[in-house]
Design a protein around this motif. Structure first.
Motif: not given
Length: 816
Positions: A25, A28-32, A35
């Motif tokens: 998680e 992840k590239l999106e909604n990590c 970040p």
């Protein structure tokens, strides 16, 4: 397998899975969940690369190991779980940190040591401050007791200084009051000699007191003491004046032994005695000058300080001048009277002698004056000028009765050159005499100008010539014969001299050269007819008069006189020309006028002045026109712009005009007119009949273009031939006589050539026109009959005529 172990394994796997999911998680590239920025991601990648390159720790097992050896010490425990790794990493970090802080710990120990030393120093400083505070309190206690004593002593010292300065100021202010009292006592005692140094100090005290009281008029007693000071100064100056006058009175001499001025040029014993008395009188004054000079010098130096000194000095100067006037003027008048009686009629010698005597007197008086005084004064200058005015009073009555311009011109020369330039100009002691001489010179110039104007009218303009004055060309012929005889005698003497030279030896060459040079110098440079004595009297008088006036009067005055003289001279020469033309011939009159105008023109050229003068004249033409217009008006009084009286007042005033008259231009104009008349007259004497015939033929052709010319008396070939032949004969006979006259009157060959050239040109031109008219109006047979010469033939004829004249002159000279 042990179930507990299996459960643990399952739990561990499930936990690892959960961890991996959470880590997934994060990544992840999106909604990590966590970040990372680009910079942070790059750091993680760099750490990954670093980990992969480094070797595994000895505590980490490789992934292929299946079991863990639990036996042994805990230090040798192999890391299998994250918790073990984190504990190991924490212990390792602490070890590393302890290893890197050694240098910092050593520095910290040093800093602590320094701090302890600074604390000790601060304690000592606090102790010093404490002791200083104790010392300050003790000092304040002591100073509070001693300062009043010092302030009291300083105040007493300043009060003493103020009292001393006040005392000095009072004494200084009282000093002039005290000094003037002592001055009054010393003046009343009369024990001080005027020439002593004590009297000079007394004057200094009076001057200082006077200046002090005048500068401090606000003082209560200043006015009264200033009055006392002036009284003391008046008393002192009175003593000075009485002493000076008494000394000067000692120089007086009785009337029986009065000195008289010696007459210049007298060698008698009486004059020598008078001269010795005169010098003894000057010597007596000079002997007194040494006694009075210091005292008079004090008056001169103090004259700028006070009006009283100036008045006293002026009174002394006046008394000195009065004595000198009583001593010098009577014998001087007697001496001038003796000069007048001894030089009756010899005015120039009288002027020179009187001026010389006054020059010597002025120089002697100036030297004697500066023996007494060091500064000039107006009184002495007036005395010298009034004394020198004896010359003016003596010569003025004589000058106004002199009629001869030569005497007046010599007077001007004596006054201007011998007196003013040679003596007065560079000598300040003769300034007063110079003023009198200048005044006398102006009177002489005024008289000279008046006599010159009278002379121009009576002796030049109204000159009545005698027959001998108008004997032209007889006088010139006589002078030419004399010149020819002189030239013949010289040529005979030169021939004999050359024959003697052939008999002399070679060694006498130097003497022969010198003799030859003497012979060559004996030849006259010009014709005797051109000598000064052969000029017409009015020309000679005009030039002599102008040459004298040029040196005697100012340039503007000379320009006006020259203008008048030249105009009068030209008018008189014109009258003489008419008389000669009437008695002799027209050509003689013209040549006479040309000759003398050339002389006048040549002789006025050296005068370095402008012969142009300006004359003011009134032009009444406008007044005449306005008066004529006033008479033409019917209504004189009208209320408008056409008022005749108003126009007459506005436009009827005369105009002031300036006329510029140039004497040189007048001479040039008259010379040009005379030369043109001479050329025209000479030409008409040769070709006048031919010109008349040509004019008649031209007039006839204008009226009758196709008429027969031969029918007219003037147009007959025989008549025309006779006129042409007569003209040719006149060329042969008249031209030599004309050239002879020109040679007599005009000694300059260039002038003869200038006058003869247009005559020759006119004759040739007339024959040329005659030949053209004959060729146009007559046939060839008639042309041959008439035989009019061509221009080339006339030119040759004129040239042969001139050559034949020269040959005849040479033959006549050889005959003489």
């Amino acid at each position: 397998m042990d179930p507990a172990r299996g459960m643990k394994t399952v739990a561990d796997s499930s936990s690892n899975l959960a961890i991996n999911e959470k880590l997934h998680e994060w990544e992840k590239l999106e909604n990590c969940s966590a970040p990372l920025s680009t910079f942070q991601r790059n750091i993680c990648l760099d750490l990954g690369d670093e980990v992969t390159t480094r070797p595994f720790s000895k505590y980490l097992l490789p992934e292929s190991a299946d079991s863990v050896d639990r036996s042994g010490d805990s230090n040798d425990l192999k890391i299998r779980t994250t918790r073990q790794f984190l504990d190991w990493y924490t212990g390792l970090s602490t070890e590393w940190l302890d290893h890197d802080n050694d240098k910092y710990e050593s520095c910290l120990l040093k800093v602590i040591e320094k701090r302890d030393k600074c604390d000790e120093i601060l304690k000592k400083v606090d102790e010093s401050i404490f002791h200083l505070e104790e010392l300050k309190s003790v000092y304040n206690e002591v100073s509070s007791k001693t300062n009043p004593l010092h302030s009291v002593s300083e105040k007493l010292s300043s009060d003493e200084a103020l009292l001393n300065s006040a005392l000095e100021n009072i004494n200084m202010k009282l000093s002039p009051f005290q000094v003037i009292e002592s001055v009054i006592k010393r003046l009343e005692s009369s024990a001080i000699a005027v020439t002593s140094n004590a009297f000079i100090d007394l004057l200094d005290d009076i001057d200082n007191c006077h200046a002090y009281f005048k500068a401090h008029e606000s003082y209560k007693e200043s006015a009264s003491y200033l009055l006392k000071t002036r009284h003391c100064l008046s008393r002192a100056l009175m003593d000075v004046k009485s002493y000076i006058t008494s000394v000067l009175d000692a120089t007086k001499i009785g009337p029986s032994s009065a000195a008289t001025l010696p007459s210049p040029g007298s060698d008698s014993v009486t004059d020598a005695k008078k001269g010795s008395k005169f010098m003894a009188h000057y010597g007596r004054f000079q002997s007194m000058a040494a006694r009075l000079k210091p005292l008079l010098l004090q008056l001169e130096t103090r004259a700028d300080k006070s009006y009283e000194y100036e008045c006293a000095l002026e009174e002394c100067q006046k008394y000195y001048v009065h004595l000198r006037q009583q001593t010098i003027v009577p014998p001087l008048r007697d001496s001038i009277t003796q000069l007048i009686s001894s030089r009756v009629g010899d005015y120039c010698s009288l002027l020179r002698s009187a001026a010389t005597q006054l020059i010597y007197m002025s120089q002697d008086e100036d030297k004697l004056y500066y023996k007494f005084f060091s500064k000039p004064c107006k009184t002495f200058s007036e005395f010298l000028e009034s004394t020198c005015s004896i010359l003016y009073d003596t010569m003025r009555p004589l000058i106004i009765h002199i009629k001869h311009m030569e005497t007046l011109a010599e007077f001007c020369s004596i006054l201007r050159v011998e007196i003013v330039q040679d003596h007065v100009q560079n000598n300040k002691s003769l300034e007063a005499f110079g003023n009198v001489a200048e005044q006398l010179l102006r009177d002489v110039q005024e008289r000279l100008v008046f006599r010159a104007n009278v002379y121009f009218k009576t002796d030049i303009l109204q000159f009545n010539p005698s027959p001998g004055d108008l004997a032209y060309p007889e006088k010139l012929e006589m002078m030419k014969n004399i010149a020819d005889e002189i030239r013949a005698q010289e040529s005979v003497g030169l021939t004999r001299y050359d024959s003697r030279l052939s008999l002399t030896s070679i060694n006498s060459g130097g003497d022969s050269i010198r003799s030859g040079s003497r012979v060559s110098k004996s030849h006259p440079s010009s014709s005797p007819a051109d000598l000064h004595g052969m000029w017409y009297p009015t020309i000679r008088r005009t030039l002599v008069c102008l040459s004298r006036l040029y040196r005697c009067v100012e340039k503007p005055v000379f320009q006006g006189l020259a203008q008048e003289a030249i105009v009068c001279c030209c008018q008189n020469v014109e009258e003489a020309t008419q008389m000669i033309s009437k008695n002799k011939s027209l050509l003689d009159g013209y040549l006479f006028q040309i000759k003398h105008i050339l002389i006048l023109r040549e002789q006025i050229a050296p005068f370095q002045v402008d012969f142009t003068i300006t004359e003011m004249s009134l032009d009444f033409n406008q007044l005449k026109s306005a008066a004529y217009g006033l008479l033409q008006k019917e209504k004189l009084f009208t209320f408008g712009s056409n008022n005749a009286i108003l126009e007459f007042i506005l436009h009827g005033s005369p105009l002031l005009r300036e006329n510029y008259l140039d004497s040189r231009k007048i001479v040039d104009k008259q010379l040009k007119t005379t030369c043109e008349s001479f050329i025209s007259s000479a030409t008409s004497n040769v070709v006048a009949p031919m010109s008349n015939v040509m004019q008649q033929i031209q007039n006839f052709r204008k009226l009758n273009k196709d008429g027969n010319l031969k029918e007219q008396p003037f147009g007959q070939p025989e008549n025309v031939r006779n006129i042409v032949v007569e003209s040719v004969k006149k060329v042969k006979s008249f031209i030599p006589s004309l050239l002879h006259k020109m040679e007599l009157y005009l000694a300059n060959p260039d002038t003869q050539f200038i006058l003869y050239k247009p005559i020759k040109t006119n004759i040739i031109s007339t024959f040329t026109k005659m030949q053209n008219i004959i060729s146009e109006n007559f046939e060839k047979d008639d042309q041959l009959l008439i035989g009019c010469p061509s221009p080339e033939q006339i030119t040759v004829l004129l040239s042969s005529t001139i050559l034949s004249k020269k040959n005849s002159i040479d033959v006549s000279n050889r005959g003489h």
